[in-house]
Design an enzyme around this catalytic site. Structure first.
Site, mmCIF file in Angstrom:
data_model
loop_
_atom_site.group_PDB
_atom_site.id
_atom_site.type_symbol
_atom_site.label_atom_id
_atom_site.label_comp_id
_atom_site.label_asym_id
_atom_site.label_seq_id
_atom_site.Cartn_x
_atom_site.Cartn_y
_atom_site.Cartn_z
ATOM 1 N N SER A 204 1.765 -11.903 -33.139
ATOM 2 C CA SER A 204 0.707 -11.283 -32.322
ATOM 3 C C SER A 204 -0.671 -11.881 -32.549
ATOM 4 O O SER A 204 -1.666 -11.177 -32.569
ATOM 5 C CB SER A 204 0.611 -9.766 -32.578
ATOM 6 O OG SER A 204 1.849 -9.179 -32.433
ATOM 7 N N VAL A 205 -0.733 -13.198 -32.762
ATOM 8 C CA VAL A 205 -2.065 -13.805 -32.890
ATOM 9 C C VAL A 205 -2.451 -14.551 -31.611
ATOM 10 O O VAL A 205 -3.439 -15.262 -31.573
ATOM 11 C CB VAL A 205 -2.174 -14.757 -34.101
ATOM 12 C CG1 VAL A 205 -2.018 -13.979 -35.388
ATOM 13 C CG2 VAL A 205 -1.205 -15.905 -34.035
ATOM 14 N N ASP B 52 11.322 -16.533 -39.846
ATOM 15 C CA ASP B 52 12.226 -15.479 -39.356
ATOM 16 C C ASP B 52 13.650 -16.035 -39.289
ATOM 17 O O ASP B 52 13.841 -17.173 -38.842
ATOM 18 C CB ASP B 52 11.886 -15.065 -37.902
ATOM 19 C CG ASP B 52 10.514 -14.456 -37.771
ATOM 20 O OD1 ASP B 52 9.914 -14.114 -38.799
ATOM 21 O OD2 ASP B 52 10.037 -14.348 -36.615
ATOM 22 N N LYS C 61 -9.320 -17.381 -45.311
ATOM 23 C CA LYS C 61 -8.370 -18.014 -46.228
ATOM 24 C C LYS C 61 -7.406 -18.950 -45.501
ATOM 25 O O LYS C 61 -6.822 -18.581 -44.476
ATOM 26 C CB LYS C 61 -7.558 -16.922 -46.935
ATOM 27 C CG LYS C 61 -8.401 -16.040 -47.839
ATOM 28 C CD LYS C 61 -8.888 -16.854 -49.013
ATOM 29 C CE LYS C 61 -9.561 -15.999 -50.054
ATOM 30 N NZ LYS C 61 -10.196 -16.829 -51.111
ATOM 31 N N THR D 272 -1.801 -20.381 -44.073
ATOM 32 C CA THR D 272 -1.529 -21.484 -43.137
ATOM 33 C C THR D 272 -0.817 -22.622 -43.880
ATOM 34 O O THR D 272 0.181 -23.169 -43.394
ATOM 35 C CB THR D 272 -2.859 -21.988 -42.521
ATOM 36 O OG1 THR D 272 -3.393 -20.938 -41.731
ATOM 37 C CG2 THR D 272 -2.644 -23.217 -41.647
ATOM 38 N N CYS E 275 5.732 1.188 -7.112
ATOM 39 C CA CYS E 275 7.173 1.397 -7.287
ATOM 40 C C CYS E 275 7.455 2.880 -7.561
ATOM 41 O O CYS E 275 7.415 3.675 -6.632
ATOM 42 C CB CYS E 275 7.717 0.472 -8.374
ATOM 43 S SG CYS E 275 9.478 0.195 -8.178
ATOM 44 N N LEU E 276 7.670 3.292 -8.821
ATOM 45 C CA LEU E 276 7.854 4.723 -9.073
ATOM 46 C C LEU E 276 6.652 5.514 -8.539
ATOM 47 O O LEU E 276 6.807 6.624 -8.018
ATOM 48 C CB LEU E 276 8.018 4.980 -10.578
ATOM 49 C CG LEU E 276 8.168 6.445 -10.960
ATOM 50 C CD1 LEU E 276 9.494 7.005 -10.453
ATOM 51 C CD2 LEU E 276 8.064 6.635 -12.470
ATOM 52 N N HIS F 123 6.035 -4.550 -6.765
ATOM 53 C CA HIS F 123 5.066 -4.599 -7.871
ATOM 54 C C HIS F 123 4.002 -5.656 -7.573
ATOM 55 O O HIS F 123 4.151 -6.805 -8.007
ATOM 56 C CB HIS F 123 5.778 -4.957 -9.177
ATOM 57 C CG HIS F 123 6.653 -3.870 -9.710
ATOM 58 N ND1 HIS F 123 6.175 -2.868 -10.509
ATOM 59 C CD2 HIS F 123 7.971 -3.621 -9.537
ATOM 60 C CE1 HIS F 123 7.157 -2.049 -10.839
ATOM 61 N NE2 HIS F 123 8.263 -2.475 -10.245
ATOM 62 N N GLU G 182 1.267 -6.132 -8.903
ATOM 63 C CA GLU G 182 0.558 -6.601 -10.102
ATOM 64 C C GLU G 182 1.040 -7.960 -10.595
ATOM 65 O O GLU G 182 0.289 -8.693 -11.236
ATOM 66 C CB GLU G 182 0.653 -5.557 -11.224
ATOM 67 C CG GLU G 182 2.034 -5.320 -11.838
ATOM 68 C CD GLU G 182 2.862 -4.251 -11.129
ATOM 69 O OE1 GLU G 182 2.629 -3.982 -9.930
ATOM 70 O OE2 GLU G 182 3.783 -3.688 -11.787
#
Ligand code: GLN
Length: 543
Positions: free
Chosen positions: A16-17, A150, A190, A194, A384-385, A510, A512
């Site tokens: 999440s960076v 991971d 820091k 890395t 949609c909904l 949709h 969007e």
């Protein structure tokens, strides 16, 4: 494909960076130079696609033209690069294993023992090559999901490691996106994490050609030199990327840092055209400019996680940028409304939006908010909904019968105004079986929706099982509902809107997913214009 160059993005330190945004912005840099680019995401999870995952797990499901249900990073790619991607652009571990196991059952590998290397890695490599082939791109950017280290992403990393030898060093490049944490009382950035993640990458045979160092504060030259030295990457290829106030600034930052020029030089390629950032700079300037603000209540059931409605939030912002108004989104939990909570937010809202969704939780709260919008003539946009519930609410009022419903929520309703599409009736599998992807919609004259576009035939992305029940078209039409968009054969209601209301529009599709920062979706523009006009703000539509 012969001659195609590949840039692989890996992530280090933490997730999440903004690896997806970085890859997307890099794509834009190359596109600005007249290069034909494509971009792909490799997702390490075992689901075949995110279509059946809870948005809490994964954020929104992004839908492509061909109906592929994808990771939300594909949305970043399409918005930043302004391209249309296809199914080949999102690969998951689940797809790879499903294919290899199907081949094994067919007997394609008779006699062989099926192993991660080479069978799984070959299938991954085949899928990476497929993007270049299907798009004819000169440069393919490939983002490996997850973080180096991971367990799940190992086969993907091994596949891209092999590709460097298969395709040649001159045709491949590795970009490692890491995070510099800010630690201690004297607030130091820091580099050690890395260094460790680069070491981890090296241990599996991949040496990064470029490091993009994300941070929340400015990175000084000394730190860049340190990263270059310890990670053995040229100083020019250590790119600091501080968290931007405005997401759309990222391409400008990377441009200034010389990222694309470095890449092209590395590939021995000339840029056909010089980048022209004037439009993009103008966009960022407009985002930052002070403007009058409007409040839009977005009612959903995953509102704690804004990523669950990422494209909707982006599309609202795009329309606001275009019209010169700041759209403040007020996130409202539909179940709260059912408990009598959060109504002050609805009352304070200048516009109300109900996005897509599945399942019965929170449905009645959404319907109550839609009723509020209709009765108080507050601009309403249903996606949609949100369109289906707008029809339900209207029918309940028209028939004076609160039992009208969608059969998704009440099988036995006397007024099934929204019902399962006939082609969905015999389907039992949940994954990939909805009406998905691009379908045409013919806009009907003298409607608000038609007035929003300068064409009467549009093509929009879908993801649904239920639809407007045509048995109610005439009766609801007589009560003031207009069917502003229909499938070309006239059978499917694609847009419903109300007469005698400043803006009460619901789309079965949709919109969007097709909104772009520089090209907002016309219906979002009409909605935000109505919202702004409702509170006396004049909009500057042609900015
Ligand atoms: N649950 C509804 C359907 O399946 C709406 C889907 C959606 O909002 N994407 O038709």
């Amino acid at each position: 494909m012969a001659g195609t160059k590949y840039i692989f993005f890996t992530g280090g330190v933490v997730s999440s960076v903004g690896k997806g945004v970085t890859a997307a912005a890099t794509g834009r840099l190359l596109k600005e130079r007249g290069i034909n680019v494509a971009i792909q995401k490799l997702d390490p999870y075992i689901n075949v696609d995110p279509g059946t995952m809870s948005p809490y797990q994964h954020g929104e499901v992004y839908v492509l033209d061909d109906g592929a249900e994808c990771d939300l990073d594909l949305g970043h790619y399409e918005r930043f690069i302004d391209i249309r991607l296809n199914r080949a652009c999102n690969v998951t571990t689940g797809q790879v294993y499903a294919e290899v196991i199907a081949k094994e059952r067919r007997g394609d590998y008779l006699g062989g023992t099926i192993q991660v290397i080479p069978h799984i890695t070959n299938e991954i490599k085949k899928r990476i090559a497929a993007v270049g082939k299907s798009t004819g791109a000169e440069i393919v950017l490939v983002e490996v999901g997850g973080t180096v280290g991971d367990i799940e992403s190992q086969p993907f990393l091994e596949a891209i490691r092999q590709l460097r030898s298969d395709l040649g060093r001159e045709n491949t490049m590795f970009v490692h996106v890491t995070w510099l944490p800010f630690i201690g009382a004297n607030g130091e950035l820091k580099t050690k994490p890395t260094q460790h993640s680069v070491r981890e990458l090296r241990s599996i045979g991949i040496s990064p050609d470029m490091i993009i160092a994300r941070s929340d504060s400015p990175v000084d030259d000394e730190l860049i030199e340190k990263i270059a030295l310890f990670c053995d990457v040229e100083k020019k290829a250590v790119i600091p990327l501080e968290t931007a106030a405005v997401l759309y600034e990222v391409p400008l930052v990377l441009e200034k840092a010389g990222v694309a020029d470095y890449m092209l030089k590395r590939f021995g390629m000339d840029a056909p055209t010089q980048p022209d950032w004037s439009n993009w700079q103008d966009l960022v300037k407009r985002v930052k400019a002070p403007k009058p603000s409007v409040k839009v209540a977005l009612i959903g059931k995953y509102v704690e996680l804004h990523d669950a409605y990422l494209s909707v939030a982006e599309a609202l912002k795009h329309a606001g940028i275009h019209l010169g108004v700041e759209v403040e989104i007020h996130w409202i939990h539909s179940s709260d409304l059912e408990k009598g909570k959060s109504w002050e937010k609805i009352q304070a809202a200048n516009g109300i939006l109900v996005p897509g969704g599945f399942g019965s939780r929170g449905i009645e709260g959404k319907i109550q908010a839609i009723r509020f919008a209709r009765e108080n003539k507050i601009p309403y946009f249903g996606l949609c909904l949100g369109m289906q519930l707008m029809v339900v609410e209207f029918a309940r009022n028209a028939f004076q019968d609160e039992s009208a419903n969608s059969t998704e929520f009440d099988h036995a309703t006397l007024h099934p105004v929204i019902d399962l599409m006939s082609e969905q009736r015999d389907i039992t599998d949940m994954g990939g079986t909805m009406r998905l992807g691009l379908y045409p919609c013919v806009l009907q004259p003298n409607t608000l929706s038609a007035g929003s576009f300068d064409t009467n035939l549009i093509s929009e992305r879908h993801r649904h099982r239920f639809e407007f029940n045509n048995a109610y078209r005439q009766v609801l039409g007589e009560k003031g509902m207009r069917f502003a968009g229909l499938s070309p054969d006239g059978k499917l209601v694609e847009i419903a809107e109300l007469e005698d209301h400043p803006f009460m529009v619901g789309t079965q599709f949709h919109p969007e997913f097709l909104s772009r920062p520089n090209r907002p979706h016309p219906l979002f523009v009409s909605f935000i214009r109505a919202v702004a006009n409702g509170v006396g703000i004049k909009t500057s539509g042609d900015q």
